[in-house]
Write an enzyme that holds these catalytic residues in place. Structure first.
Site, PDB file in Angstrom:
ATOM      1  N   LYS A  79      64.791  49.397  88.950  1.00  0.00           N
ATOM      2  CA  LYS A  79      63.359  49.591  89.221  1.00  0.00           C
ATOM      3  C   LYS A  79      62.605  49.725  87.902  1.00  0.00           C
ATOM      4  O   LYS A  79      63.076  50.401  86.980  1.00  0.00           O
ATOM      5  CB  LYS A  79      63.177  50.858  90.067  1.00  0.00           C
ATOM      6  N   SER A 154      58.143  53.394  97.113  1.00  0.00           N
ATOM      7  CA  SER A 154      57.688  52.528  96.050  1.00  0.00           C
ATOM      8  C   SER A 154      58.788  51.637  95.474  1.00  0.00           C
ATOM      9  O   SER A 154      58.480  50.695  94.736  1.00  0.00           O
ATOM     10  CB  SER A 154      57.095  53.376  94.921  1.00  0.00           C
ATOM     11  N   SER A 178      60.682  57.330  98.120  1.00  0.00           N
ATOM     12  CA  SER A 178      60.646  55.957  97.599  1.00  0.00           C
ATOM     13  C   SER A 178      61.977  55.233  97.481  1.00  0.00           C
ATOM     14  O   SER A 178      61.992  54.041  97.198  1.00  0.00           O
ATOM     15  CB  SER A 178      59.970  55.936  96.240  1.00  0.00           C
TER      16      SER A 178
HETATM   17  N1  GLN Z   1      55.055  57.366  99.215  1.00  0.00           N
HETATM   18  C1  GLN Z   1      55.063  58.534  98.402  1.00  0.00           C
HETATM   19  C2  GLN Z   1      53.892  58.521  97.451  1.00  0.00           C
HETATM   20  O1  GLN Z   1      53.136  57.627  97.547  1.00  0.00           O
HETATM   21  C3  GLN Z   1      56.363  58.650  97.680  1.00  0.00           C
HETATM   22  C4  GLN Z   1      56.447  57.846  96.452  1.00  0.00           C
HETATM   23  C5  GLN Z   1      57.747  58.038  95.721  1.00  0.00           C
HETATM   24  O2  GLN Z   1      58.712  58.590  96.261  1.00  0.00           O
HETATM   25  N2  GLN Z   1      57.764  57.637  94.476  1.00  0.00           N
HETATM   26  O3  GLN Z   1      53.729  59.383  96.656  1.00  0.00           O
END
Ligand code: GLN
Length: 477
Positions: A79, A154, A178
């Site tokens: 990532k 994400s 994420s």
């Molecule tokens: N969807 C969550 C956010 O927008 C989690 C994102 C993540 O785990 N990086 O913050």
């Protein structure tokens, strides 16, 4: 032998026994990327030259008959929030659009030391802020199972790369879901380790008290192999735990009979899609059939998890993102006349809408006069959420829930409604707030053929039980 469908062990032993080569595996992955990724958009940067060198090193070891390390020749995707020496690392943001780190993230370095071949960097929501990958400054990712749908976020690029057989495994990061949510949307395995289990050194910070690195894989065993590789104390991260790392792989086959599984009603309430509910309930039945005892538990503070998470995460983000000032590694607006204009315009042009929204929300929550009412209050509720889990784990060995209230939604469906997007994180943010480990594994499909994820949460530093249960389910299903 289908070179892009191998597990870690199959790939490694095929290279060791000279049935194929690491170069051939790497070429096969790039061929797959070439064919599929224009549509899917999983990768932001490829590093083929470096990958070929890494593969060649493994092939020379194999030719000399040397025993190969556990990930030898395995093509992996990283990532793009993890620093890679000499390879562009953007965090999905224009503000880091040309950033080339001078060092490797510890998790990446450990993967490479174990013989993994890094193919490239995967697309993600900007600074890992999002649940759909639509917040990438570069392009959205399409779900390989249905191109009209999001892959989740994400770590959407990492999940899509694994689901579409472009990489054997990938690293992702999880701050509020994420790793687990995109794994569930794409039909792969995603593991978030305990906070502190894996070093965060070299991970571009979003919310430091919530950020975790972990694997996305096609099998639970592959996830276990990656965790074994990246886990353990790192002197470069003071929050990495100085605890022995168990052999997660050896423990996978231990029977699950007699384990107590908690089911919390708070995770099966309003908003849960019927098809997801049925799939998760039948997965729980299957675990029961394997000899697990199902125990009702209560996690009463769950309704406060979303506001708590979005206060703490934005507060920490506003502080972490202050470093992108146009002076150092980040984008600098051209043609500015003063220092303050340089800061202002660089940040205005460099950050996307969601990052800006969070910087503003977080700065507000931390500002004098509001700190006690918002940030401090959220920290207190975080303690209550953690205690809910401690209480439940006195009675059970693990807790099973849906990973996400729905299967993958359509691109554009929620992108103009940030609140709806935030609310969908309800089942994942609690584990990040409590610092406990969790995994998402596929547990069926909707009528439209979209994958559904089962989440298994465990006690602090008890990834072994989480993996063992996930493996038992996977084998039975
Ligand atoms: N969807 C969550 C956010 O927008 C989690 C994102 C993540 O785990 N990086 O913050």
């Amino acid at each position: 032998m289908q070179l892009t469908k191998l597990t870690i062990d199959a790939a490694r032993s095929a290279v060791q026994q000279r049935k194929t080569t690491a170069l051939a595996l790497t070429e096969a992955s790039y061929a797959r990327i070439q064919k599929e990724d224009e549509q899917i958009g999983a990768f932001l940067t490829l590093c083929k030259e470096r990958a070929m060198e890494q593969a060649d090193r493994i092939d020379r070891m194999a030719a000399e008959g040397k025993p190969l390390p556990p990930l030898a020749g395995v093509p992996v995707a990283i990532k793009d929030v993890m620093s890679t020496r000499g390879v562009r690392t953007t965090a999905g943001s224009k503000i880091l659009g040309n950033y080339i780190p001078p060092y490797d993230c510890t998790a990446v370095a450990r993967m490479q030391a174990a013989g993994a071949v890094v193919l490239g960097k995967t697309n993600c929501d900007e600074f890992a802020m999002g649940s759909s990958n639509e917040n990438s400054a570069f392009r959205p990712v399409h779900n390989p199972r249905d191109l009209s749908r999001v892959p989740g976020g994400s770590s959407g690029g990492s999940a899509a790369a694994v689901a579409a057989d472009m990489a054997v495994v990938a690293l992702g990061s999880d701050t509020g879901g994420s790793i687990r949510q995109p794994a569930s949307f794409c039909g792969v395995v995603g593991l978030m380790p305990t906070y502190g289990r894996v070093s965060r050194y070299g991970l571009i910070a979003f919310a430091s008290s919530l950020d975790h690195i972990g694997p996305l894989a096609r099998t639970v065993k592959d996830a276990a192999i990656v965790l074994r590789t990246i886990a353990g104390r790192d002197p470069m991260d003071s929050t990495s735990a100085d605890l022995p790392v168990p052999d997660y792989v050896a423990g996978l086959e231990r029977p699950v009979r007699g384990l107590k599984l908690g089911v919390a009603k708070e995770y099966f309430g309003e908003g849960l899609d019927d098809e997801v509910r049925h799939a998760v309930e039948s997965a729980i039945d299957k675990l029961k059939g394997l000899g697990c005892e199902i125990v009702p538990v209560s996690l009463p503070h769950t309704p406060y998890a979303i506001p708590t998470y979005y206060l703490i995460a934005t507060a920490e983000a506003s502080s972490n993102l202050a470093r992108y000032d146009g002076v150092r590694y980040s984008y600098r607006a051209p043609g500015v006349k003063s220092l303050s204009e340089m800061y202002r315009r660089s940040r205005d042009e460099g950050f996307g809408a969601e990052a800006k929204r969070r910087i503003m929300l977080g700065t507000y929550a931390l500002s004098a006069g509001y700190y006690d009412a918002y940030y401090l209050k959220a920290q207190k509720v975080r303690t209550l959420l953690t205690r809910d889990f401690e209480e439940a784990f006195r009675k059970v060995d693990a807790i099973v829930t849906p990973t996400s209230p729905t299967a993958a939604f359509r691109l554009g469906e929620k992108s103009n409604d940030p609140l709806a997007m935030y609310l969908a994180d309800i089942y994942t943010v609690t584990a990040d707030l409590a610092g406990i480990p969790g995994i998402s594994i596929p547990c069926g499909e909707t009528r439209q053929g979209l994958p559904i994820g089962l989440q298994i949460l465990g006690k602090h530093f008890d990834e072994a039980t989480v993996l063992r249960l996930a493996h038992a389910y996977e084998q039975a299903a």
